[in-house]
Design a protein around this motif. Structure first.
Motif, PDB file in Angstrom:
ATOM      1  N   MET A   1     -23.253  -5.041  -8.122  1.00  0.00           N
ATOM      2  CA  MET A   1     -22.476  -6.103  -7.498  1.00  0.00           C
ATOM      3  C   MET A   1     -21.216  -6.350  -8.326  1.00  0.00           C
ATOM      4  SD  MET A   1     -23.797  -9.859  -6.556  1.00  0.00           S
ATOM      5  CE  MET A   1     -22.686 -11.196  -6.522  1.00  0.00           C
ATOM      6  N   ARG A   2     -20.080  -6.411  -7.655  1.00  0.00           N
ATOM      7  CA  ARG A   2     -18.821  -6.678  -8.354  1.00  0.00           C
ATOM      8  C   ARG A   2     -18.655  -8.173  -8.594  1.00  0.00           C
ATOM      9  NH1 ARG A   2     -14.166  -3.675  -5.127  1.00  0.00           N
ATOM     10  NH2 ARG A   2     -14.402  -5.610  -4.025  1.00  0.00           N
ATOM     11  N   ARG A   3     -18.082  -8.480  -9.756  1.00  0.00           N
ATOM     12  CA  ARG A   3     -17.790  -9.881 -10.057  1.00  0.00           C
ATOM     13  C   ARG A   3     -16.394 -10.192  -9.562  1.00  0.00           C
ATOM     14  NH1 ARG A   3     -19.272 -11.214 -16.074  1.00  0.00           N
ATOM     15  NH2 ARG A   3     -18.592 -13.187 -15.284  1.00  0.00           N
ATOM     16  N   ARG A   4     -16.223 -11.315  -8.938  1.00  0.00           N
ATOM     17  CA  ARG A   4     -14.920 -11.716  -8.423  1.00  0.00           C
ATOM     18  C   ARG A   4     -14.522 -13.045  -9.041  1.00  0.00           C
ATOM     19  NH1 ARG A   4     -13.323 -10.076  -2.661  1.00  0.00           N
ATOM     20  NH2 ARG A   4     -13.521  -7.867  -2.982  1.00  0.00           N
ATOM     21  N   SER A   5     -13.255 -13.220  -9.195  1.00  0.00           N
ATOM     22  CA  SER A   5     -12.755 -14.463  -9.771  1.00  0.00           C
ATOM     23  C   SER A   5     -12.284 -15.393  -8.650  1.00  0.00           C
ATOM     24  CB  SER A   5     -11.596 -14.168 -10.723  1.00  0.00           C
ATOM     25  OG  SER A   5     -10.483 -13.696  -9.994  1.00  0.00           O
ATOM     26  N   SER A   6     -11.932 -16.595  -9.011  1.00  0.00           N
ATOM     27  CA  SER A   6     -11.430 -17.533  -8.016  1.00  0.00           C
ATOM     28  C   SER A   6     -10.105 -17.051  -7.448  1.00  0.00           C
ATOM     29  CB  SER A   6     -11.281 -18.926  -8.628  1.00  0.00           C
ATOM     30  OG  SER A   6     -10.374 -18.898  -9.692  1.00  0.00           O
ATOM     31  N   LEU A   7      -9.389 -16.251  -8.203  1.00  0.00           N
ATOM     32  CA  LEU A   7      -8.137 -15.694  -7.690  1.00  0.00           C
ATOM     33  C   LEU A   7      -8.417 -14.880  -6.423  1.00  0.00           C
ATOM     34  CD1 LEU A   7      -5.108 -15.166  -8.134  1.00  0.00           C
ATOM     35  CD2 LEU A   7      -5.770 -13.129  -9.379  1.00  0.00           C
ATOM     36  N   HIS A   8      -9.450 -14.069  -6.449  1.00  0.00           N
ATOM     37  CA  HIS A   8      -9.792 -13.274  -5.278  1.00  0.00           C
ATOM     38  C   HIS A   8     -10.229 -14.157  -4.112  1.00  0.00           C
ATOM     39  CE1 HIS A   8     -10.267 -10.137  -8.402  1.00  0.00           C
ATOM     40  NE2 HIS A   8      -9.718  -9.391  -7.473  1.00  0.00           N
ATOM     41  N   ASN A   9     -10.984 -15.176  -4.391  1.00  0.00           N
ATOM     42  CA  ASN A   9     -11.551 -16.000  -3.322  1.00  0.00           C
ATOM     43  C   ASN A   9     -10.572 -16.987  -2.719  1.00  0.00           C
ATOM     44  OD1 ASN A   9     -14.046 -14.771  -3.599  1.00  0.00           O
ATOM     45  ND2 ASN A   9     -14.662 -16.208  -5.190  1.00  0.00           N
ATOM     46  N   THR A  18      -6.133 -15.496   6.265  1.00  0.00           N
ATOM     47  CA  THR A  18      -7.243 -16.282   5.738  1.00  0.00           C
ATOM     48  C   THR A  18      -7.716 -15.716   4.404  1.00  0.00           C
ATOM     49  OG1 THR A  18      -8.892 -14.942   6.891  1.00  0.00           O
ATOM     50  CG2 THR A  18      -8.058 -16.891   8.038  1.00  0.00           C
ATOM     51  N   THR A  19      -8.256 -16.592   3.573  1.00  0.00           N
ATOM     52  CA  THR A  19      -8.835 -16.183   2.292  1.00  0.00           C
ATOM     53  C   THR A  19     -10.346 -16.131   2.425  1.00  0.00           C
ATOM     54  OG1 THR A  19      -9.066 -18.437   1.477  1.00  0.00           O
ATOM     55  CG2 THR A  19      -6.969 -17.339   1.016  1.00  0.00           C
ATOM     56  N   ALA A  20     -11.006 -15.549   1.440  1.00  0.00           N
ATOM     57  CA  ALA A  20     -12.467 -15.477   1.458  1.00  0.00           C
ATOM     58  C   ALA A  20     -13.077 -16.879   1.431  1.00  0.00           C
ATOM     59  CB  ALA A  20     -12.967 -14.654   0.277  1.00  0.00           C
ATOM     60  N   ALA A  21     -12.483 -17.780   0.667  1.00  0.00           N
ATOM     61  CA  ALA A  21     -13.003 -19.146   0.585  1.00  0.00           C
ATOM     62  C   ALA A  21     -12.867 -19.863   1.923  1.00  0.00           C
ATOM     63  CB  ALA A  21     -12.269 -19.919  -0.506  1.00  0.00           C
ATOM     64  N   GLN A  22     -11.761 -19.635   2.636  1.00  0.00           N
ATOM     65  CA  GLN A  22     -11.594 -20.254   3.948  1.00  0.00           C
ATOM     66  C   GLN A  22     -12.648 -19.750   4.928  1.00  0.00           C
ATOM     67  OE1 GLN A  22      -7.543 -19.072   4.685  1.00  0.00           O
ATOM     68  NE2 GLN A  22      -6.769 -21.130   4.277  1.00  0.00           N
ATOM     69  N   ARG A  23     -12.910 -18.459   4.884  1.00  0.00           N
ATOM     70  CA  ARG A  23     -13.908 -17.903   5.793  1.00  0.00           C
ATOM     71  C   ARG A  23     -15.313 -18.374   5.431  1.00  0.00           C
ATOM     72  NH1 ARG A  23     -10.515 -13.735   4.678  1.00  0.00           N
ATOM     73  NH2 ARG A  23     -12.012 -12.710   3.307  1.00  0.00           N
ATOM     74  N   LEU A  24     -15.608 -18.497   4.138  1.00  0.00           N
ATOM     75  CA  LEU A  24     -16.943 -18.918   3.718  1.00  0.00           C
ATOM     76  C   LEU A  24     -17.211 -20.390   4.023  1.00  0.00           C
ATOM     77  CD1 LEU A  24     -19.600 -18.267   2.220  1.00  0.00           C
ATOM     78  CD2 LEU A  24     -18.449 -18.939   0.116  1.00  0.00           C
TER      79      LEU A  24
END
Length: 65
Positions: A1-9, A18-24
């Motif tokens: 599993m890859r680790r992602r930072s808040s920058l990615h989300n 859209t960002t990953a956080a918006q979709r989640l």
């Protein structure tokens, strides 16, 4: 599993905008960099040196070859 930072989300956007956080979470979030930069105030001036700056006596002196 890859680790992602808040920058990615919170900052990387898909072509649909859209960002990953918006979709989640199903909601929009403020711009990541704008919210971080708004917390900074004007930068302070650098500290003065406790010792006086003496000129280097060797600087600019001719040297024989």
């Amino acid at each position: 599993m890859r680790r992602r930072s808040s920058l990615h989300n919170f900052d990387l956007k898909r072509p649909d905008g859209t960002t990953a956080a918006q979709r989640l979470f199903g909601q929009e979030f403020p711009d990541l960099f704008e919210s971080v930069l708004s917390t900074f105030t004007e930068l302070p001036m650098p500290r003065r040196s406790s010792s006086s700056q003496l000129p280097n006596p060797w600087y600019g002196q001719p040297v024989s070859a």
